[in-house]
Design an enzyme around this catalytic site. Structure first.
Site, PDB file in Angstrom:
ATOM      1  N   LYS A 121       0.845  -1.191   0.000  1.00  0.00           N
ATOM      2  CA  LYS A 121       0.000   0.000   0.000  1.00  0.00           C
ATOM      3  C   LYS A 121       0.885   1.248   0.000  1.00  0.00           C
ATOM      4  O   LYS A 121       1.989   1.201   0.538  1.00  0.00           O
ATOM      5  CB  LYS A 121      -0.912   0.006   1.234  1.00  0.00           C
ATOM      6  CG  LYS A 121      -1.711  -1.264   1.454  1.00  0.00           C
ATOM      7  CD  LYS A 121      -2.844  -1.409   0.469  1.00  0.00           C
ATOM      8  CE  LYS A 121      -3.683  -2.660   0.787  1.00  0.00           C
ATOM      9  NZ  LYS A 121      -4.824  -2.807  -0.136  1.00  0.00           N
ATOM     10  N   HIS A 126      -6.348 -13.503  -7.741  1.00  0.00           N
ATOM     11  CA  HIS A 126      -7.216 -12.545  -7.066  1.00  0.00           C
ATOM     12  C   HIS A 126      -8.605 -12.637  -7.681  1.00  0.00           C
ATOM     13  O   HIS A 126      -8.742 -12.893  -8.879  1.00  0.00           O
ATOM     14  CB  HIS A 126      -6.664 -11.124  -7.196  1.00  0.00           C
ATOM     15  CG  HIS A 126      -7.285 -10.178  -6.215  1.00  0.00           C
ATOM     16  ND1 HIS A 126      -8.554  -9.659  -6.378  1.00  0.00           N
ATOM     17  CD2 HIS A 126      -6.828  -9.664  -5.042  1.00  0.00           C
ATOM     18  CE1 HIS A 126      -8.839  -8.873  -5.351  1.00  0.00           C
ATOM     19  NE2 HIS A 126      -7.814  -8.863  -4.528  1.00  0.00           N
TER      20      HIS A 126
END
Length: 471
Positions: free
Chosen positions: A166, A285
């Site tokens: 992040k 994902h």
């Protein structure tokens, strides 16, 4: 005379066959059907079957050129859903000859293609599929599977630890690689590209791959542990996706990543085949899944998407946390986690499993836990999901007040403490918080993490819940 009876006839006259005995080679489906007012459930259920097999809206003369009885799908049982008005579970059998071998794309095009737009239905949801062993044997499945992955990584007896870097968008490749190094050096097994990190102007894919490879090899050399970073190969074309996977292999990276729903099953299966042939692990994902599976009465349950992924191929797939910020009811989640990992899963409606599924030794998939989890969740995650899972802490690593590496240390210490306590016979569900507090006394990094996230909760009621059980 045209030699056949033209006109429209009710679907249920042809496709509703309650006397039908299913075959071992049939693909079986359980649909949640909500008919429009005035439409009988038998007609609604049969209409779904017709459109996804041999039917069309009117009788056609070419019906006489084939054996409709051999190729048609059959609605063989309908039951009302307890506690719901005008909602039914319709069970359907499809002959295996309707499907191309080794093609999830074709399987879904047939079973969930046009039928979801039928005017006779207010809503329709595919709850589960029974994939016959004869069809499973036409798929490669996951590139490597759980045991081979553990052997490649030399990591046993505990869940694997990961972290999503992040902020997911905006970092330069060099700063991104720095975060990867700090997390891996601190004790994580994996770091991860977020699902929407592909090749944007601020960080082109080739630059990211190079800096991440440098980071993981440096962390490996310093820790003596095998490390990995999920290099997202998802791209706008299959050719570009494969080019990225080839470059990752040339760098010596152990694992690549794909967004299997937005990328598509054809692309995913191609990538899975390349990964097996070239020794790459494949992380999957599920971006976009909630568009399909979130609503209880329409769409497709994630257990079906999970089965499809196991057929198409992937060594990891994101599958909900139960305790974090993302949707995931415990019994339902554990049901499809078993469908991902185990070789044989019995029918169990209390966990949402409508059919017994035999995977005939198709490799298993590690379920990934990610989304709003932190060190206080570690005991519950370890207790609920066991060793064969990947626990992925993004903000729960990078949000540590002392930085990325201490965040990784905190998570590794918490995990090791939970595994040690479990192996000593302690009850993680009852003693979890105490176990974390004890470990934090000799780990200042864990103590700081415990203080930061001591009051964080995501207490929302699940949208997708189990139906009341029938007596």
């Amino acid at each position: 005379s045209v030699g056949f009876k033209a006109g429209v006839k009710e679907y249920k006259l042809t496709y509703y066959t309650p006397e039908y005995e299913t075959k071992d080679t049939d693909i079986l489906a359980a649909f949640r059907v909500t008919p429009q007012p005035g439409v009988p459930p038998e007609e609604a259920g049969a209409a779904v079957r017709a459109e996804s097999s041999t039917g069309t809206w009117t009788t056609v003369w070419t019906d006489g050129l084939t054996s409709l009885d051999r190729y048609k799908g059959r609605c063989y049982h309908i039951e009302p859903v307890l506690g719901e008005e005008d909602q039914y579970i319709a069970y359907v059998a499809y002959p295996l000859d309707l499907f191309e071998e080794g093609s999830v794309t074709n399987m879904f095009t047939s079973i969930v293609g046009n039928v979801f737009g039928f005017k006779a239905l207010r809503a329709l949801r595919l709850e589960d599929l029974r994939v016959p062993t004869a069809y499973i044997k036409t798929f490669q499945g996951p590139p490597h599977g759980i045991q081979v992955e553990r052997d490649k990584l030399n990591k046993y007896g505990r869940p694997l630890l990961g972290c999503t870097i992040k902020p997911k968008l905006g970092l330069s490749a060099k700063n991104y690689g720095r975060a990867v190094y700090e997390c891996l050096r601190g004790g994580l097994d994996f770091t991860k590209d977020d699902e929407n990190v592909n090749s944007q102007p601020f960080m082109r894919w080739r630059d990211r791959f190079l800096f991440c490879a440098e980071a993981l090899f440096k962390a490996q050399a310093e820790t003596g542990e095998i490390k990995g970073h999920y290099l997202n190969a998802t791209a706008g074309t299959c050719e570009e996706m494969m080019k990225r996977a080839v470059f990752a292999r040339e760098l010596g990276a152990p694992i690549v990543m794909h967004d299997y729903l937005t990328g598509g099953f054809t692309a995913n299966t191609s990538l899975a085949h390349y990964c097996r042939d070239n020794g790459l692990l494949l992380h999957i994902h599920r971006a976009m899944h909630a568009v399909i599976d979130r609503q209880k009465n329409h769409g497709m349950h994630f257990r079906v998407l999970a089965k499809a992924l196991r057929l198409s191929g992937g060594d990891h797939v994101h599958a909900g946390t139960v305790v974090g910020k993302l949707e995931g009811e415990r019994d339902i989640t554990l049901g499809f986690v078993d469908l991902l990992r185990d070789d044989f899963v019995e029918k169990d409606r209390s966990r949402g499993i409508y059919f017994t599924q035999d995977w005939v030794s198709l490799p298993g998939v590690l379920a990934v836990r990610s989304g709003g989890i932190h060190v206080w969740h570690m005991p519950a995650l370890t207790e609920i999901f066991g060793d064969d899972s990947v626990l992925q802490f993004g903000g729960g690593t990078l949000g540590h007040p002392w930085g990325n590496a201490p965040g990784a240390v905190a998570n590794r210490v918490a995990l090791e403490a939970c595994v040690k306590a479990r192996n000593e016979g302690r009850d993680l569900a009852a003693e979890g918080n105490e176990i974390i507090r004890e470990a934090s006394k000799w780990s200042p990094e864990l103590a700081a993490a415990c203080e930061v996230w001591k009051a964080i909760r995501f207490n929302f009621k699940a949208v997708d819940t189990l139906d009341p059980e029938r007596e």
